[in-house]
Enzyme design. Structure first.
Site, PDB file in Angstrom:
ATOM      1  N   TYR A 134       1.455   1.000  -2.043  1.00 20.49           N
ATOM      2  CA  TYR A 134       1.967  -0.036  -1.149  1.00 20.49           C
ATOM      3  C   TYR A 134       0.804  -0.952  -0.723  1.00 20.49           C
ATOM      4  CZ  TYR A 134       4.507  -2.017   2.819  1.00 20.49           C
ATOM      5  OH  TYR A 134       5.112  -2.865   3.707  1.00 20.49           O
ATOM      6  N   LYS A 192      12.862   2.654   4.746  1.00 20.43           N
ATOM      7  CA  LYS A 192      13.458   2.563   3.418  1.00 20.43           C
ATOM      8  C   LYS A 192      14.619   3.569   3.272  1.00 20.43           C
ATOM      9  CE  LYS A 192       9.982  -0.218   3.311  1.00 20.43           C
ATOM     10  NZ  LYS A 192       8.690   0.112   2.742  1.00 20.43           N
ATOM     11  N   ARG A 203       6.245   8.877  25.106  1.00 19.85           N
ATOM     12  CA  ARG A 203       5.215   8.755  24.054  1.00 19.85           C
ATOM     13  C   ARG A 203       4.789  10.131  23.550  1.00 19.85           C
ATOM     14  NH1 ARG A 203       0.123   8.516  25.333  1.00 19.85           N
ATOM     15  NH2 ARG A 203       0.392   7.179  27.147  1.00 19.85           N
ATOM     16  N   ASP A 237       2.641   9.840  -0.209  1.00 17.00           N
ATOM     17  CA  ASP A 237       3.613   8.868   0.293  1.00 17.00           C
ATOM     18  C   ASP A 237       4.895   9.076  -0.512  1.00 17.00           C
ATOM     19  OD1 ASP A 237       5.221   6.654   0.798  1.00 17.00           O
ATOM     20  OD2 ASP A 237       3.526   5.272   1.016  1.00 17.00           O
TER      21      ASP A 237
HETATM   22  C1  PLP Z   1       7.335   0.030   3.107  1.00 18.95           C
HETATM   23  C2  PLP Z   1       6.362   1.041   2.649  1.00 18.95           C
HETATM   24  C3  PLP Z   1       5.312   1.462   3.460  1.00 18.95           C
HETATM   25  C4  PLP Z   1       5.061   0.881   4.840  1.00 18.95           C
HETATM   26  O1  PLP Z   1       6.114   1.117   5.696  1.00 18.95           O
HETATM   27  P1  PLP Z   1       6.523   0.180   6.940  1.00 18.95           P
HETATM   28  O2  PLP Z   1       7.658   0.911   7.525  1.00 18.95           O
HETATM   29  O3  PLP Z   1       6.870  -1.159   6.392  1.00 18.95           O
HETATM   30  O4  PLP Z   1       5.331   0.106   7.821  1.00 18.95           O
HETATM   31  C5  PLP Z   1       4.469   2.440   2.972  1.00 18.95           C
HETATM   32  N1  PLP Z   1       4.644   2.971   1.740  1.00 18.95           N
HETATM   33  C6  PLP Z   1       5.635   2.571   0.923  1.00 18.95           C
HETATM   34  C7  PLP Z   1       5.767   3.191  -0.419  1.00 18.95           C
HETATM   35  C8  PLP Z   1       6.522   1.598   1.340  1.00 18.95           C
HETATM   36  O5  PLP Z   1       7.501   1.196   0.521  1.00 18.95           O
END
Ligand code: PLP
Length: 394
Positions: free
Chosen positions: A112, A209, A59, A184
């Site tokens: 998101y 992603k 961790r 982000d």
């Molecule tokens: C999918 C996504 C998230 C969240 O990510 P997870 O891996 O599903 O927790 C945050 N921001 C954006 C732009 C996303 O596409």
């Protein structure tokens, strides 16, 4: 590989972060272990005191996790990165590290869906106040600033409207007001947008992603620009515990080797698909950063080195037309998520952004007929044929 910073992004994708072990493994092996043996009591004590370098417990630190973290830190041009169990765990880490009771955060309204929900239903319980604004409108960002604003959180291009915010200008607003800018960067990946170059202090990713790119991992990352920020982030992550595991780190690190190849190919196909949709009689409008019709086309050219693989469009005939398209389209799979090698199609109002509620969706201009697609690496002409088949049924 020493001094990887001097190399191009292509080379960085392949080599960044790789640790070489005593057996000469070319890739960093999966250290699938929860804990690490100390040589003796003094060794263990020294590791805990931090006077000796080494591994204690997964961790806190693990070589496979570290390899993935180092790779993303290099690609983003940041000082250090922290691997998280999901993108949401990464966003949570950011908010929990930077915000205290009484603080105010400004957040992009086109973001998101669960990011909105995290602020309005979880962090609100700790007396953290959030204002959602259209961050492509700099005046709106300026007027949202309060004396207790500590953080501006921007998603650009925003989800799912692909609205683009000027990072350079927003970083000035943040810094002139004693606040920080976090971005982000999930939609572009560091292969096409590096927010630190435009004044961001922190970057986060859903590595689920583009970074992983193969729709088989859920993971996230926070990257800090300045090394001075790292200890507090590390301490927070170690204690909230939302870390990535060694196996997923291995998979993401493997995915990163082809990140630039994938997203460049996807971006080229996406432009062709966006142009096809823009000329289609059943489509009302299309949002894609590579189209001149995009309202922030000029800002996209300034801060992005490509246009990405995400397209949003509105069908004439709203929600019903969307239902027909999604039930009839070929090759494209009806699924949420994005950034993988397979092309996906989804309906934000009933899927990814349903938890926001209709009012918040309307404020963020997420109309009921909006369709979001993520372009994969399949043959682009076949992808267009697949869409055409669905559109022809409307
Ligand atoms: C999918 C996504 C998230 C969240 O990510 P997870 O891996 O599903 O927790 C945050 N921001 C954006 C732009 C996303 O596409």
């Amino acid at each position: 590989m020493k001094s990887i910073e001097k190399y191009s992004l292509d080379t960085k994708c392949v080599h960044a972060g790789t640790k070489h072990d005593e057996l000469g493994a070319v890739v960093t092996p999966i250290y699938q272990t929860s804990t690490f043996k100390f040589k003796n009591v003094d060794h263990g004590a020294n590791l805990f005191k931090g006077v000796e370098d080494g591994y204690i417990y997964t961790r806190m630190r693990n070589p496979t996790v570290e390899a993935c973290e180092d790779a993303v830190a290099v690609l983003e041009g940041g000082a250090k990165a922290l691997g998280c169990g999901s993108g949401m765990a990464a966003t949570h880490l950011l908010f929990s590290t930077l915000l205290q009771s009484g603080d105010h955060v400004i957040c992009s309204e086109s973001v998101y869906g669960p990011t909105t929900t995290l602020l309005t239903t979880i962090h609100s319980r700790y007396n953290i106040e959030a204002t959602f604004v259209d961050t492509s409108n700099l005046e709106a960002v300026r007027s949202a600033v309060k004396s207790n604003t500590r953080l501006i959180f921007v998603e650009t291009p925003g989800n799912p409207t692909l609205v683009i915010s000027d990072l350079n200008e927003i970083s000035k607003i943040a810094h002139n007001n004693d606040a920080k800018l976090a971005v982000d960067n999930t939609f572009m990946s560091p292969a096409m947008q590096q927010p630190f170059k435009f004044g961001a202090d922190y970057v986060m990713h859903s590595m689920t992603k583009f970074l992983n790119g193969h729709a088989d991992v859920v993971a996230g990352m926070v990257i800090v620009k300045d090394i001075e920020d790292y200890p507090l982030f590390r301490k927070t992550l170690n204690h909230i515990g939302g870390v990535i595991d060694p196996f997923n780190s291995f998979l993401v690190h493997r995915g990163i080797k082809t990140l630039k190849l994938r997203i460049e190919h996807q971006s080229k196909s996406a432009l062709k698909i966006a142009q096809y949709l823009e000329n289609h009689s059943k489509v009302d409008w299309v949002r894609y950063p590579g189209l001149k019709s995009h309202p922030q086309y000029e800002i996209a050219k300034k801060q992005m080195s490509g246009d990405g693989a995400m397209i949003s469009f509105e069908l004439k005939g709203g929600i019903e037309a969307g239902r027909i398209l999604m039930n009839n389209v070929q090759i494209w799979q009806l699924a949420v998520s994005l950034g993988g090698v397979e092309s996906l199609i989804q309906h934000p109002a009933s899927m990814t952004h349903s938890s926001m509620g209709k009012e918040a969706r309307e404020q963020a201009k997420i109309t009921d007929g909006l369709v979001r697609i993520s372009v994969g690496i399949e043959n682009v002409d076949e992808l267009i044929e697949g869409l055409e088949f669905g559109l022809s049924k409307i």
